[in-house]
Design a protein around this motif. Structure first.
Motif, PDB file in Angstrom:
ATOM      1  N   VAL A   1     -66.819  -3.450  62.800  1.00 17.67           N
ATOM      2  CA  VAL A   1     -67.555  -4.089  62.110  1.00 17.67           C
ATOM      3  C   VAL A   1     -67.885  -4.647  62.063  1.00 17.67           C
ATOM      4  O   VAL A   1     -66.498  -6.337  62.132  1.00 17.67           O
ATOM      5  CB  VAL A   1     -66.923  -3.203  60.661  1.00 17.67           C
ATOM      6  N   GLN A   2     -68.734  -5.109  60.877  1.00 15.07           N
ATOM      7  CA  GLN A   2     -69.095  -6.960  60.903  1.00 15.07           C
ATOM      8  C   GLN A   2     -69.632  -6.946  58.904  1.00 15.07           C
ATOM      9  O   GLN A   2     -70.391  -6.209  58.665  1.00 15.07           O
ATOM     10  CB  GLN A   2     -70.153  -7.394  61.501  1.00 15.07           C
ATOM     11  N   LEU A   3     -69.118  -8.242  58.414  1.00 15.09           N
ATOM     12  CA  LEU A   3     -69.460  -8.337  57.334  1.00 15.09           C
ATOM     13  C   LEU A   3     -70.102  -9.786  57.433  1.00 15.09           C
ATOM     14  O   LEU A   3     -69.901 -10.382  57.671  1.00 15.09           O
ATOM     15  CB  LEU A   3     -68.787  -8.368  56.735  1.00 15.09           C
ATOM     16  N   GLN A   4     -71.848  -9.188  56.858  1.00 16.15           N
ATOM     17  CA  GLN A   4     -72.708 -10.749  57.039  1.00 16.15           C
ATOM     18  C   GLN A   4     -72.685 -11.204  55.431  1.00 16.15           C
ATOM     19  O   GLN A   4     -73.894 -10.383  54.630  1.00 16.15           O
ATOM     20  CB  GLN A   4     -73.863 -10.071  57.672  1.00 16.15           C
ATOM     21  N   ALA A  96     -63.142  -6.995  53.020  1.00 13.97           N
ATOM     22  CA  ALA A  96     -63.348  -5.179  52.876  1.00 13.97           C
ATOM     23  C   ALA A  96     -61.863  -5.197  53.306  1.00 13.97           C
ATOM     24  O   ALA A  96     -61.863  -5.351  54.353  1.00 13.97           O
ATOM     25  CB  ALA A  96     -64.412  -4.906  53.656  1.00 13.97           C
ATOM     26  N   TRP A  97     -61.451  -4.592  52.696  1.00 15.01           N
ATOM     27  CA  TRP A  97     -59.712  -3.930  53.090  1.00 15.01           C
ATOM     28  C   TRP A  97     -59.775  -2.352  52.612  1.00 15.01           C
ATOM     29  O   TRP A  97     -59.762  -1.899  51.295  1.00 15.01           O
ATOM     30  CB  TRP A  97     -58.942  -4.930  52.483  1.00 15.01           C
ATOM     31  N   GLY A  98     -58.130  -2.036  52.778  1.00 15.27           N
ATOM     32  CA  GLY A  98     -57.540  -0.962  52.142  1.00 15.27           C
ATOM     33  C   GLY A  98     -57.025   0.287  53.635  1.00 15.27           C
ATOM     34  O   GLY A  98     -56.440  -0.605  54.266  1.00 15.27           O
ATOM     35  N   THR A  99     -57.526   1.312  53.366  1.00 15.56           N
ATOM     36  CA  THR A  99     -56.063   2.598  54.485  1.00 15.56           C
ATOM     37  C   THR A  99     -57.201   3.490  54.259  1.00 15.56           C
ATOM     38  O   THR A  99     -57.795   3.951  53.463  1.00 15.56           O
ATOM     39  CB  THR A  99     -54.793   2.570  54.140  1.00 15.56           C
ATOM     40  N   THR A 100     -57.080   3.883  55.935  1.00 13.67           N
ATOM     41  CA  THR A 100     -58.184   4.797  56.344  1.00 13.67           C
ATOM     42  C   THR A 100     -56.929   5.722  55.524  1.00 13.67           C
ATOM     43  O   THR A 100     -56.301   6.529  54.871  1.00 13.67           O
ATOM     44  CB  THR A 100     -57.956   4.555  57.164  1.00 13.67           C
ATOM     45  N   ILE A 101     -57.838   7.168  55.769  1.00 17.98           N
ATOM     46  CA  ILE A 101     -56.995   8.549  55.753  1.00 17.98           C
ATOM     47  C   ILE A 101     -55.558   8.837  56.270  1.00 17.98           C
ATOM     48  O   ILE A 101     -54.460   9.770  55.392  1.00 17.98           O
ATOM     49  CB  ILE A 101     -58.116   9.638  55.309  1.00 17.98           C
ATOM     50  N   TYR A 108     -61.092  -6.457  56.570  1.00 23.15           N
ATOM     51  CA  TYR A 108     -62.088  -7.092  57.941  1.00 23.15           C
ATOM     52  C   TYR A 108     -62.878  -8.589  56.874  1.00 23.15           C
ATOM     53  O   TYR A 108     -62.782  -8.338  55.431  1.00 23.15           O
ATOM     54  CB  TYR A 108     -63.509  -5.989  57.751  1.00 23.15           C
ATOM     55  N   TRP A 109     -63.185  -9.713  57.450  1.00 20.47           N
ATOM     56  CA  TRP A 109     -63.469 -10.204  57.019  1.00 20.47           C
ATOM     57  C   TRP A 109     -65.354 -11.329  57.217  1.00 20.47           C
ATOM     58  O   TRP A 109     -65.845 -10.917  58.746  1.00 20.47           O
ATOM     59  CB  TRP A 109     -62.535 -11.720  57.114  1.00 20.47           C
TER      60      TRP A 109
END
Length: 119
Positions: A1-4, A96-101, A108-109
């Motif tokens: 995952v990339q954050l632009q 972007a942050w959190g937890t999966t199911i 991610y930054w």
């Protein structure tokens, strides 16, 4: 995952800028997206955050001046910054942050975009 991230620049006090950040490499819907900033000599601080349910949270210093929004379908988060002050000068990072199911945490930054407020 990339954050632009994009949209930073030089603006005069009282002016406006709009930051954008798009996540690529995944269609996963992030629990939370937000913006942090780090000014020279200071610690990184949370500016604004928005949940998957579109609930928002702002730092006291930006309430009433900044607006965070997101387009879930495109994994994009925006930060509309109005009435900018010299104290808003910083490198702004999207996150972007959190937890999966499966309860696996993620965080991610983006690479940061510089906002300079100066006359």
């Amino acid at each position: 995952v990339q954050l632009q991230a994009s949209g930073g620049g030089l603006v005069q006090p009282g002016g406006s800028l709009r930051l954008s950040c798009t996540a690529s490499g995944s269609k996963f819907r992030f629990n939370n997206m937000g913006w942090y900033r780090q000014a020279p000599g200071k610690e990184r601080e949370l500016v604004a955050a928005i949940t998957l349910g579109l609930s928002t949270n702002y730092a006291d210093s930006v309430k009433g001046r900044f607006t965070i929004s997101r387009v879930i379908a495109t994994n994009t988060v925006y930060l509309q910054m109005d009435s900018l002050e010299p104290e808003d000068t910083a490198v702004y990072y999207c996150n972007a942050w959190g937890t999966t199911i499966a309860s696996i945490p993620y965080d991610y930054w983006g690479q940061g975009t510089l906002v300079t407020v100066s006359s």
